[in-house]
Design a protein around this motif. Structure first.
Motif, PDB file in Angstrom:
ATOM      1  N   PHE A  39       0.832  -1.188   0.000  1.00  0.00           N
ATOM      2  CA  PHE A  39       0.000   0.000   0.000  1.00  0.00           C
ATOM      3  C   PHE A  39       0.878   1.254   0.000  1.00  0.00           C
ATOM      4  CE2 PHE A  39      -3.115  -2.649   2.698  1.00  0.00           C
ATOM      5  CZ  PHE A  39      -3.752  -3.120   1.574  1.00  0.00           C
ATOM      6  N   PRO A  40       0.476   2.296  -0.715  1.00  0.00           N
ATOM      7  CA  PRO A  40       1.169   3.581  -0.573  1.00  0.00           C
ATOM      8  C   PRO A  40       0.964   4.109   0.846  1.00  0.00           C
ATOM      9  CG  PRO A  40      -0.828   3.832  -1.881  1.00  0.00           C
ATOM     10  CD  PRO A  40      -0.630   2.365  -1.684  1.00  0.00           C
ATOM     11  N   THR A  41       1.871   4.961   1.303  1.00  0.00           N
ATOM     12  CA  THR A  41       1.854   5.434   2.689  1.00  0.00           C
ATOM     13  C   THR A  41       0.517   6.045   3.086  1.00  0.00           C
ATOM     14  OG1 THR A  41       4.236   5.852   2.596  1.00  0.00           O
ATOM     15  CG2 THR A  41       3.000   6.936   4.353  1.00  0.00           C
ATOM     16  N   ASP A  42      -0.093   6.812   2.189  1.00  0.00           N
ATOM     17  CA  ASP A  42      -1.338   7.488   2.554  1.00  0.00           C
ATOM     18  C   ASP A  42      -2.524   6.545   2.683  1.00  0.00           C
ATOM     19  OD1 ASP A  42      -1.680   6.902  -0.118  1.00  0.00           O
ATOM     20  OD2 ASP A  42      -2.265   8.923  -0.727  1.00  0.00           O
ATOM     21  N   LYS A  43      -2.366   5.306   2.234  1.00  0.00           N
ATOM     22  CA  LYS A  43      -3.450   4.331   2.366  1.00  0.00           C
ATOM     23  C   LYS A  43      -3.387   3.590   3.697  1.00  0.00           C
ATOM     24  CE  LYS A  43      -5.978   0.880  -0.313  1.00  0.00           C
ATOM     25  NZ  LYS A  43      -6.019   0.045  -1.531  1.00  0.00           N
ATOM     26  N   VAL A  44      -2.276   3.726   4.396  1.00  0.00           N
ATOM     27  CA  VAL A  44      -2.084   3.048   5.679  1.00  0.00           C
ATOM     28  C   VAL A  44      -2.501   3.973   6.816  1.00  0.00           C
ATOM     29  CG1 VAL A  44      -0.360   2.014   7.214  1.00  0.00           C
ATOM     30  CG2 VAL A  44      -0.233   1.638   4.741  1.00  0.00           C
ATOM     31  N   LEU A  45      -3.131   3.416   7.829  1.00  0.00           N
ATOM     32  CA  LEU A  45      -3.565   4.216   8.976  1.00  0.00           C
ATOM     33  C   LEU A  45      -2.394   4.982   9.580  1.00  0.00           C
ATOM     34  CD1 LEU A  45      -5.870   1.615  10.798  1.00  0.00           C
ATOM     35  CD2 LEU A  45      -6.618   3.621   9.494  1.00  0.00           C
ATOM     36  N   SER A  46      -2.625   6.269   9.872  1.00  0.00           N
ATOM     37  CA  SER A  46      -1.596   7.092  10.503  1.00  0.00           C
ATOM     38  C   SER A  46      -1.537   6.778  11.998  1.00  0.00           C
ATOM     39  CB  SER A  46      -1.912   8.570  10.309  1.00  0.00           C
ATOM     40  OG  SER A  46      -3.059   8.941  11.061  1.00  0.00           O
ATOM     41  N   ASN A 260     -12.850 -14.196  20.351  1.00  0.00           N
ATOM     42  CA  ASN A 260     -13.150 -12.917  21.000  1.00  0.00           C
ATOM     43  C   ASN A 260     -12.452 -11.751  20.317  1.00  0.00           C
ATOM     44  OD1 ASN A 260     -10.476 -13.487  21.692  1.00  0.00           O
ATOM     45  ND2 ASN A 260     -10.666 -12.629  23.744  1.00  0.00           N
ATOM     46  N   ARG A 261     -12.014 -11.948  19.058  1.00  0.00           N
ATOM     47  CA  ARG A 261     -11.164 -10.945  18.434  1.00  0.00           C
ATOM     48  C   ARG A 261     -11.753 -10.349  17.164  1.00  0.00           C
ATOM     49  NH1 ARG A 261      -6.499 -14.928  18.297  1.00  0.00           N
ATOM     50  NH2 ARG A 261      -7.757 -15.548  20.069  1.00  0.00           N
ATOM     51  N   MET A 262     -11.309  -9.143  16.912  1.00  0.00           N
ATOM     52  CA  MET A 262     -11.574  -8.451  15.654  1.00  0.00           C
ATOM     53  C   MET A 262     -10.232  -8.080  15.050  1.00  0.00           C
ATOM     54  SD  MET A 262     -14.537  -5.940  17.147  1.00  0.00           S
ATOM     55  CE  MET A 262     -13.681  -5.879  18.739  1.00  0.00           C
ATOM     56  N   ARG A 263     -10.154  -8.066  13.726  1.00  0.00           N
ATOM     57  CA  ARG A 263      -8.910  -7.715  13.043  1.00  0.00           C
ATOM     58  C   ARG A 263      -9.099  -6.432  12.248  1.00  0.00           C
ATOM     59  NH1 ARG A 263      -9.246 -13.203  13.420  1.00  0.00           N
ATOM     60  NH2 ARG A 263      -7.326 -14.289  14.009  1.00  0.00           N
ATOM     61  N   ILE A 264      -8.153  -5.528  12.415  1.00  0.00           N
ATOM     62  CA  ILE A 264      -8.161  -4.277  11.666  1.00  0.00           C
ATOM     63  C   ILE A 264      -6.974  -4.296  10.714  1.00  0.00           C
ATOM     64  CG2 ILE A 264      -8.230  -1.776  11.778  1.00  0.00           C
ATOM     65  CD1 ILE A 264     -10.518  -3.203  13.287  1.00  0.00           C
ATOM     66  N   THR A 265      -7.255  -4.153   9.432  1.00  0.00           N
ATOM     67  CA  THR A 265      -6.190  -4.184   8.443  1.00  0.00           C
ATOM     68  C   THR A 265      -5.464  -2.833   8.409  1.00  0.00           C
ATOM     69  OG1 THR A 265      -7.593  -3.422   6.624  1.00  0.00           O
ATOM     70  CG2 THR A 265      -7.533  -5.805   7.065  1.00  0.00           C
ATOM     71  N   ALA A 266      -4.275  -2.835   7.819  1.00  0.00           N
ATOM     72  CA  ALA A 266      -3.457  -1.631   7.795  1.00  0.00           C
ATOM     73  C   ALA A 266      -4.122  -0.489   7.043  1.00  0.00           C
ATOM     74  CB  ALA A 266      -2.093  -1.943   7.180  1.00  0.00           C
ATOM     75  N   ASP A 267      -5.032  -0.834   6.111  1.00  0.00           N
ATOM     76  CA  ASP A 267      -5.728   0.203   5.349  1.00  0.00           C
ATOM     77  C   ASP A 267      -7.099   0.538   5.926  1.00  0.00           C
ATOM     78  OD1 ASP A 267      -6.478  -2.381   4.595  1.00  0.00           O
ATOM     79  OD2 ASP A 267      -6.963  -1.831   2.535  1.00  0.00           O
ATOM     80  N   GLY A 268      -7.366   0.055   7.154  1.00  0.00           N
ATOM     81  CA  GLY A 268      -8.542   0.533   7.865  1.00  0.00           C
ATOM     82  C   GLY A 268      -9.835  -0.216   7.652  1.00  0.00           C
ATOM     83  N   TYR A 269      -9.766  -1.522   7.441  1.00  0.00           N
ATOM     84  CA  TYR A 269     -10.967  -2.355   7.331  1.00  0.00           C
ATOM     85  C   TYR A 269     -11.054  -3.264   8.553  1.00  0.00           C
ATOM     86  CZ  TYR A 269     -11.697  -1.055   2.433  1.00  0.00           C
ATOM     87  OH  TYR A 269     -11.948  -0.368   1.279  1.00  0.00           O
ATOM     88  N   VAL A 270     -12.263  -3.532   9.023  1.00  0.00           N
ATOM     89  CA  VAL A 270     -12.460  -4.488  10.101  1.00  0.00           C
ATOM     90  C   VAL A 270     -12.867  -5.826   9.494  1.00  0.00           C
ATOM     91  CG1 VAL A 270     -14.881  -3.775  10.468  1.00  0.00           C
ATOM     92  CG2 VAL A 270     -13.659  -5.027  12.261  1.00  0.00           C
TER      93      VAL A 270
END
Length: 332
Positions: A39-46, A260-270
């Motif tokens: 992913f380009p930097t701006d697509k990854v969560l800050s 009991n878990r949720m996963r958050i991807t680097a680009d902001g999806y659950v």
């Protein structure tokens, strides 16, 4: 505080958060040989988005956070991320999963930032084999990182070993022996068909019963033990050994019913379920607590009881295809 439950009554108090999809290895079960377009930097969560996201989750009863990747130690601000997450009210446990290559350099700073526990990927002790499995990694760097971390009194250090037929399943005894003098938890993990062709996976899958067989062949007396943490492993300790071993079997003995878990991807999806393609974009909702909670609850409402049953729940699963993401893009 209104906590997070799915439609089966499972309390969700644990978030696995990928902070990058980038990795400095190309492990055979995690990424294709040619690598992946990152992913380009701006697509990854800050960093600020990550902290605000965790603050939102904390207000919903989440108390445990695991930082994943890609390789999370590639982020230059990883220490600051951990420090700020640890300072969030209600967050009691912060851990990280790493390949360990940068651990010798960063272990002390991670500990000082408040990191509680470490999971380190290590599928072999043989240098040539490690280089082959990871497509370029150095086993010496990883072992140096484990030793450095072991001196810092983390709550627990776990070694993740993905067993693959014909690749490293002949080293089970070596890993068991490692726990004789090292206070670590070696976790044998079944190879999962995520990002891999089913035919290849079936050919390379190996169950975990062989671990007990090897214990018996070597007259190792072992007993079940309880380990604090969020992992789905069944844990055991061999009599007289400092460390322990665990078995994680998502295929042969599914642990989904207690998920009991949720996963958050680097680009902001659950992603409420690791295996299925269903995911919801929550990035834009991070500043809006009400909308953020609505989307998280929507994801949990659609979560299946287990990954195998999901195909039978046609009315419940929006996207019934296996995930398009490779393991490196989810964080495990």
């Amino acid at each position: 505080m209104e906590k997070l439950y799915d439609s089966y009554g499972r309390l969700h108090d644990y978030v696995r958060l990928s902070i990058t999809d980038r990795c400095n290895l190309r492990c055979v079960y995690c990424m294709p040989k040619e690598g992946l377009p990152f992913f380009p930097t701006d697509k990854v969560l800050s960093q600020d988005e990550i902290v605000k996201l965790i603050e939102n989750f904390s207000e919903m009863g989440v108390s445990k956070v695991r930082i994943t990747g890609g390789e999370p130690l590639l982020r230059t601000d990883v220490v600051d991320i951990i420090r700020r997450i640890k300072d969030v009210d209600g967050i009691e446990d912060v851990s990280i999963t790493t390949n360990g290559l940068f651990l010798a350099k960063k272990a002390k700073a991670l500990k000082e930032a408040g990191l509680d526990r470490l999971n380190i990927s290590l599928d072999t002790f043989k240098p040539d084999r490690y280089n082959e499995i990871t497509r370029g990694g150095s086993i010496d760097q990883v072992l140096e990182g484990i030793e450095a971390a072991s001196e810092l009194n983390f709550r627990k250090i776990k070694l993740n070993v993905v067993l693959i037929k014909g690749q490293n399943d002949d080293e089970v005894l070596d890993f068991l022996e490692y726990t004789r003098n090292h206070n670590v938890n070696v976790r044998f993990i079944e190879f999962m068909p995520i990002g891999n062709p089913i035919k290849m996976w079936k050919k390379e899958y190996v169950g975990l019963d062989n671990v007990f067989k090897i214990c018996e062949e070597n007259d190792f007396k072992y007993d079940p033990i309880e380990l604090k943490g969020n992992g789905p492993s069944d844990n055991y300790q061999i009599s007289g050994f400092k460390g322990s071993f665990g078995l994680i079997h998502p295929i042969s003995a599914k642990f989904c019913e207690n998920c009991n878990r949720m996963r958050i991807t680097a680009d902001g999806y659950v992603k409420a379920c690791l295996y299925w393609n269903e995911e919801i974009d929550i990035r834009k909702a991070i500043p809006d607590k009400k909308e953020f909670r609505r989307l998280i609850q929507k994801s949990l409402d659609n979560k299946p009881l287990n990954h195998e049953m999901a195909m039978d729940e046609a009315d419940k699963i929006i996207d019934k295809a296996p995930t398009w993401r490779h393991m490196s893009q989810i964080g495990g």
